[in-house]
Motif scaffolding. Structure first.
Motif, short mmCIF file in Angstrom:
data_model
loop_
_atom_site.label_atom_id
_atom_site.label_comp_id
_atom_site.label_asym_id
_atom_site.label_seq_id
_atom_site.Cartn_x
_atom_site.Cartn_y
_atom_site.Cartn_z
N ILE A 185 0.84 -1.20 0.00
CA ILE A 185 0.00 0.00 0.00
C ILE A 185 0.88 1.25 0.00
N ALA A 186 1.95 1.22 0.80
CA ALA A 186 2.88 2.36 0.83
C ALA A 186 3.47 2.60 -0.55
N ASP A 187 3.76 1.52 -1.27
CA ASP A 187 4.32 1.64 -2.61
C ASP A 187 3.30 2.25 -3.57
N PHE A 188 2.04 1.85 -3.42
CA PHE A 188 0.97 2.43 -4.25
C PHE A 188 0.84 3.93 -3.98
N VAL A 189 0.82 4.29 -2.69
CA VAL A 189 0.69 5.71 -2.31
C VAL A 189 1.87 6.51 -2.84
N ARG A 190 3.05 5.93 -2.77
CA ARG A 190 4.25 6.60 -3.27
C ARG A 190 4.11 6.97 -4.75
N LYS A 191 3.49 6.08 -5.52
CA LYS A 191 3.38 6.29 -6.97
C LYS A 191 2.13 7.07 -7.37
#
Length: 339
Positions: A185-191
């Motif tokens: 989820i953190a990776d999705f938010v980052r992008k």
């Protein structure tokens, strides 16, 4: 454990992808990128620069055909003297003052949205942004915020339906997230961001902070509450917000930092008493000529209102959506408690 989790997200966010910096409804932003320092990318208080930007936070296009959900703005009435808002707010302490200043900024699932702007302000910067001496930031003081805002551009979305289409790359990124996996989820938010812009209003505003002792503040608050501003004469109102009642009268500030408007306010919005004078936004009260001038002077130079909603509508799988919301909730609470 809390500190480690915050650090993990901060590291993940520092390499965020940037597509543009357009202020537009439906565009997504990563609220964690500059939490506590949002005023460096959203012009909400005066800044020491001459660039004409209003919003420069990186945004991403997540949803397709979002324009069909835009609410048509109401046309301005031809006889309107001033298209905006003129109000005062009584604040028992500094926290309430900051909350009042950012009253029209709403970020879904964030309990204290004003902290997203002010958590990183040291005392001297906070005093400068509020237009008061730094000695009145700490201690037992009460405040009254007076503000006049001129609205120029308004945009708003209807509530997005759960079946709204998303861009292919976003769909693929959501497909790669895993229930129970915080890092995905953190990776999705980052992008692709955490929230999308649901509505905003741009324009410009003048504001001023008056500082009172608790005794004087309580008396004035009760007086205005019982009679109402409309039933109080301009002279009486002027007396309440004069050096005889206020411990400190702040500067009249322009949200955009426009020096021309600032100069006009310094000259035209002053109360004169024999050998001295002081600035007061309350000179606008009952002065249509001044309001008419101000209506022209305040351009489209600052962000006055902003509503952000989470990217939940992008998640079509109910369980993944719930997991996304849970992770966002947890991180927002961590950010609020650690900044």
């Amino acid at each position: 454990m809390v500190r480690a989790a915050v650090l993990l997200l901060a590291v993940a966010l520092c390499r965020a992808a940037t597509l543009d910096s357009e202020l537009g409804v439906g565009k997504s932003i990563n609220i964690f990128m500059r939490y506590g320092y949002l005023s460096i990318c959203m012009r909400v208080v005066p800044r020491n620069d001459t660039d004409g930007w209003v919003f420069r936070e990186p945004t991403v296009s997540v949803f397709r055909d979002v324009d069909r959900f835009v609410v048509a703005p109401k046309p301005r009435q031809a006889k309107t003297l001033f298209d905006g808002d003129f109000h005062m707010e009584f604040c028992d302490n500094l926290k309430q003052l900051l909350q009042a200043y950012f009253r029209d900024f709403s970020f879904e699932r964030l309990e204290r949205p004003w902290r997203a702007f002010t958590a990183g302000w040291p005392t001297d910067i906070m005093a400068r942004n509020l237009g008061i001496n730094s000695s009145f930031i700490n201690g037992d003081h009460c405040y009254v915020l007076v503000r006049v805002s001129r609205f120029r551009e308004t945009a708003k979305l209807k509530d997005l339906p759960t079946n709204i289409a998303v861009e292919d790359v976003v769909y693929e990124a959501i497909d790669e997230t895993l229930i129970g996996d915080t890092v995905s989820i953190a990776d999705f938010v980052r992008k692709y961001g955490s929230h999308y812009i649901a509505s905003y209003i741009t324009g410009n505003s003048l504001y001023q902070v008056f500082v009172f002792s608790r005794t004087a503040y309580s008396m004035i608050k009760e007086r205005l509450k019982s009679k109402g501003v409309a039933d109080i004469t301009a002279k009486e109102l002027e007396g309440y917000f004069s050096p005889w009642q206020a411990k400190h009268i702040g500067q009249i500030k322009v949200a955009s930092g426009n020096k021309t408007v600032e100069s006009w306010a310094m000259k035209r919005l002053r109360v004169h008493y024999y050998i001295f004078s002081y600035p007061s936004l309350l000179k606008l009260h009952g002065e249509p000529a001044l309001l008419r001038n101000l209506d022209t002077l305040l351009g489209n130079e600052a962000l006055l209102q902003l509503e952000l909603k989470t990217l939940s509508p992008a998640f079509k799988d109910a369980k993944k959506k719930k997991w996304f919301e849970e992770v966002i909730d947890n991180y927002l609470k961590l950010w609020e408690s650690n900044m």
